[in-house]
Write an enzyme that holds these catalytic residues in place. Sequence first.
Site, PDB file in Angstrom:
ATOM      1  N   ARG A 283     -27.314  13.614 -28.742  1.00 21.61           N
ATOM      2  CA  ARG A 283     -26.429  14.759 -29.008  1.00 21.61           C
ATOM      3  C   ARG A 283     -25.446  14.270 -30.072  1.00 21.61           C
ATOM      4  O   ARG A 283     -24.683  13.331 -29.830  1.00 21.61           O
ATOM      5  CB  ARG A 283     -25.656  15.144 -27.749  1.00 21.61           C
ATOM      6  CG  ARG A 283     -24.493  16.107 -28.050  1.00 21.61           C
ATOM      7  CD  ARG A 283     -23.357  15.981 -27.050  1.00 21.61           C
ATOM      8  NE  ARG A 283     -23.737  16.467 -25.749  1.00 21.61           N
ATOM      9  CZ  ARG A 283     -23.063  16.136 -24.631  1.00 21.61           C
ATOM     10  NH1 ARG A 283     -22.032  15.316 -24.670  1.00 21.61           N
ATOM     11  NH2 ARG A 283     -23.461  16.612 -23.473  1.00 21.61           N
TER      12      ARG A 283
ATOM     13  N   ASP B 111     -21.957  11.496 -21.987  1.00 21.60           N
ATOM     14  CA  ASP B 111     -20.913  11.694 -22.996  1.00 21.60           C
ATOM     15  C   ASP B 111     -20.534  10.336 -23.581  1.00 21.60           C
ATOM     16  O   ASP B 111     -20.666   9.305 -22.918  1.00 21.60           O
ATOM     17  CB  ASP B 111     -19.656  12.302 -22.352  1.00 21.60           C
ATOM     18  CG  ASP B 111     -19.838  13.777 -21.983  1.00 21.60           C
ATOM     19  OD1 ASP B 111     -20.853  14.370 -22.366  1.00 21.60           O
ATOM     20  OD2 ASP B 111     -18.945  14.310 -21.300  1.00 21.60           O
TER      21      ASP B 111
ATOM     22  N   LYS C 147     -19.481  11.224 -17.709  1.00 16.68           N
ATOM     23  CA  LYS C 147     -18.710  10.229 -18.472  1.00 16.68           C
ATOM     24  C   LYS C 147     -18.760   8.925 -17.701  1.00 16.68           C
ATOM     25  O   LYS C 147     -18.485   8.891 -16.499  1.00 16.68           O
ATOM     26  CB  LYS C 147     -17.262  10.684 -18.621  1.00 16.68           C
ATOM     27  CG  LYS C 147     -17.067  11.682 -19.734  1.00 16.68           C
ATOM     28  CD  LYS C 147     -15.613  11.850 -20.086  1.00 16.68           C
ATOM     29  CE  LYS C 147     -15.450  12.734 -21.302  1.00 16.68           C
ATOM     30  NZ  LYS C 147     -16.156  14.012 -21.230  1.00 16.68           N
TER      31      LYS C 147
HETATM   32  P1  FDA Z   1     -14.166  20.768 -36.193  1.00 16.90           P
HETATM   33  O1  FDA Z   1     -13.102  20.073 -35.413  1.00 16.90           O
HETATM   34  O2  FDA Z   1     -14.177  20.603 -37.661  1.00 16.90           O
HETATM   35  O3  FDA Z   1     -14.104  22.300 -35.813  1.00 16.90           O
HETATM   36  C1  FDA Z   1     -14.847  23.296 -36.491  1.00 16.90           C
HETATM   37  C2  FDA Z   1     -14.271  24.636 -36.109  1.00 16.90           C
HETATM   38  O4  FDA Z   1     -14.482  24.877 -34.711  1.00 16.90           O
HETATM   39  C3  FDA Z   1     -12.761  24.752 -36.272  1.00 16.90           C
HETATM   40  O5  FDA Z   1     -12.415  25.145 -37.568  1.00 16.90           O
HETATM   41  C4  FDA Z   1     -12.393  25.774 -35.237  1.00 16.90           C
HETATM   42  O6  FDA Z   1     -12.666  27.080 -35.705  1.00 16.90           O
HETATM   43  C5  FDA Z   1     -13.340  25.481 -34.113  1.00 16.90           C
HETATM   44  N1  FDA Z   1     -12.772  24.568 -33.126  1.00 16.90           N
HETATM   45  C6  FDA Z   1     -13.051  23.259 -32.968  1.00 16.90           C
HETATM   46  N2  FDA Z   1     -12.360  22.736 -31.928  1.00 16.90           N
HETATM   47  C7  FDA Z   1     -11.607  23.737 -31.444  1.00 16.90           C
HETATM   48  C8  FDA Z   1     -10.689  23.838 -30.377  1.00 16.90           C
HETATM   49  N3  FDA Z   1     -10.374  22.809 -29.612  1.00 16.90           N
HETATM   50  N4  FDA Z   1     -10.091  25.039 -30.156  1.00 16.90           N
HETATM   51  C9  FDA Z   1     -10.396  26.109 -30.904  1.00 16.90           C
HETATM   52  N5  FDA Z   1     -11.276  26.072 -31.944  1.00 16.90           N
HETATM   53  C10 FDA Z   1     -11.871  24.911 -32.199  1.00 16.90           C
HETATM   54  N6  FDA Z   1     -16.815  14.169 -28.413  1.00 16.90           N
HETATM   55  C11 FDA Z   1     -16.923  12.883 -28.053  1.00 16.90           C
HETATM   56  O7  FDA Z   1     -16.199  12.031 -28.582  1.00 16.90           O
HETATM   57  N7  FDA Z   1     -17.832  12.513 -27.090  1.00 16.90           N
HETATM   58  C12 FDA Z   1     -18.666  13.408 -26.506  1.00 16.90           C
HETATM   59  O8  FDA Z   1     -19.481  13.042 -25.664  1.00 16.90           O
HETATM   60  C13 FDA Z   1     -18.560  14.762 -26.893  1.00 16.90           C
HETATM   61  N8  FDA Z   1     -19.346  15.711 -26.324  1.00 16.90           N
HETATM   62  C14 FDA Z   1     -19.319  17.000 -26.822  1.00 16.90           C
HETATM   63  C15 FDA Z   1     -20.216  17.942 -26.340  1.00 16.90           C
HETATM   64  C16 FDA Z   1     -20.237  19.206 -26.903  1.00 16.90           C
HETATM   65  C17 FDA Z   1     -21.203  20.214 -26.395  1.00 16.90           C
HETATM   66  C18 FDA Z   1     -19.360  19.528 -27.993  1.00 16.90           C
HETATM   67  C19 FDA Z   1     -19.393  20.845 -28.670  1.00 16.90           C
HETATM   68  C20 FDA Z   1     -18.460  18.606 -28.431  1.00 16.90           C
HETATM   69  C21 FDA Z   1     -18.407  17.355 -27.842  1.00 16.90           C
HETATM   70  N9  FDA Z   1     -17.478  16.411 -28.265  1.00 16.90           N
HETATM   71  C22 FDA Z   1     -17.601  15.118 -27.857  1.00 16.90           C
HETATM   72  C23 FDA Z   1     -16.305  16.834 -29.074  1.00 16.90           C
HETATM   73  C24 FDA Z   1     -16.517  16.621 -30.544  1.00 16.90           C
HETATM   74  O9  FDA Z   1     -16.559  15.256 -30.840  1.00 16.90           O
HETATM   75  C25 FDA Z   1     -15.380  17.264 -31.362  1.00 16.90           C
HETATM   76  O10 FDA Z   1     -14.168  16.672 -31.009  1.00 16.90           O
HETATM   77  C26 FDA Z   1     -15.248  18.762 -31.173  1.00 16.90           C
HETATM   78  O11 FDA Z   1     -16.489  19.379 -31.056  1.00 16.90           O
HETATM   79  C27 FDA Z   1     -14.526  19.397 -32.377  1.00 16.90           C
HETATM   80  O12 FDA Z   1     -15.202  19.113 -33.558  1.00 16.90           O
HETATM   81  P2  FDA Z   1     -16.215  20.129 -34.292  1.00 16.90           P
HETATM   82  O13 FDA Z   1     -17.470  19.388 -34.517  1.00 16.90           O
HETATM   83  O14 FDA Z   1     -16.349  21.371 -33.540  1.00 16.90           O
HETATM   84  O15 FDA Z   1     -15.591  20.339 -35.724  1.00 16.90           O
END
Ligand code: FDA
Length: 279
Positions: A159, A109, A75
């Site tokens: 990413r 990130d 970061k």
């Molecule tokens: P969404 O929030 O819709 O979640 C989909 C499903 O995943 C949920 O219904 C639940 O089942 C599960 N889930 C998601 N989050 C959960 C939690 N905290 N606890 C339990 N279950 C959960 N963001 C950013 O702003 N800058 C960055 O550099 C990164 N880098 C990054 C790297 C990687 C490898 C990942 C996976 C994510 C990031 N993120 C990030 C975070 C990203 O922006 C986002 O906030 C989270 O991944 C949650 O969003 P989803 O895409 O999973 O979808």
Amino acid sequence: MSFLIKFAHQWIAGEDMEDAIERARKANSSGSGAIINFLGEHIRDKEEAQVNKNENLRILEAIKDNRINSTLSIKLTQLGLGMDYDLCLSNVEEIVGQAASDDIFVWIDMESSTYTHDTIEIYLSILKKYKNAGIALQSNLLRSENDARRIASSGGIIRLVKGAYNENSDVAYLSRSEVTVNFSKIMGYLFYRVPFFAIATHDERLIYEAIEANKAHQKKIEFQMLLGVREELKKELVNKGLTVVDYIPYGKKWLPYSLRRIRERKQNILLIFRSILDI
Ligand code: FDA
């Protein structure tokens, strides 16, 4: 507070680098790659930036010495962004340069929208010298589609994430559905435009949309997910022969990261409230 520490522990490998290496080893043995991240953001002085840079260099050494299948994620506000742009640039250059000689990939990130412009500038400037680096782009930001085009045309590696920071409507889509639609749109563009990118979401619909799309595109894609989230889904994808990578954070500064994890899921917020009411 003790409930919060326990609760947050599901997303964090531990306080020490050795904890992260151990988790990375575990991820590798279950068929996944790893991304190690040293927690911490928004430093206050140059000494802290130096300490953080050294810790990231130590991670690179440990990945190499332990022969682990892992990349590093950094970061930029941990390395001076927001305080001294040039210092940050030189820290990132040193880390990515060391990683290049160790044959390790570095992800940058993306933090809140205040830092998007500078983060991309630093990335593009590093990219002129090193190819072993990629950058996160957030589908909640209005600007990300253009950023994806700019980065792709510079040969950068993306990413794609939904975005974890609270933003307002002049810079971001605020509804979950708009963020998802934009994710899908940028993902569609990347399938056409780049040979490799990472899909970092736990959203099954987007993951299966990508799997389906890639039947035609045959691109190199990887599915990145966070430690402690959707472990069954990771296994399911590994069993399908897909590339899955576990993002493994460690360190003492776990609170901001954990608060973002709590906020992004209603059930997590409810659990915290219930634990407070139980006191
Ligand atoms: P969404 O929030 O819709 O979640 C989909 C499903 O995943 C949920 O219904 C639940 O089942 C599960 N889930 C998601 N989050 C959960 C939690 N905290 N606890 C339990 N279950 C959960 N963001 C950013 O702003 N800058 C960055 O550099 C990164 N880098 C990054 C790297 C990687 C490898 C990942 C996976 C994510 C990031 N993120 C990030 C975070 C990203 O922006 C986002 O906030 C989270 O991944 C949650 O969003 P989803 O895409 O999973 O979808």
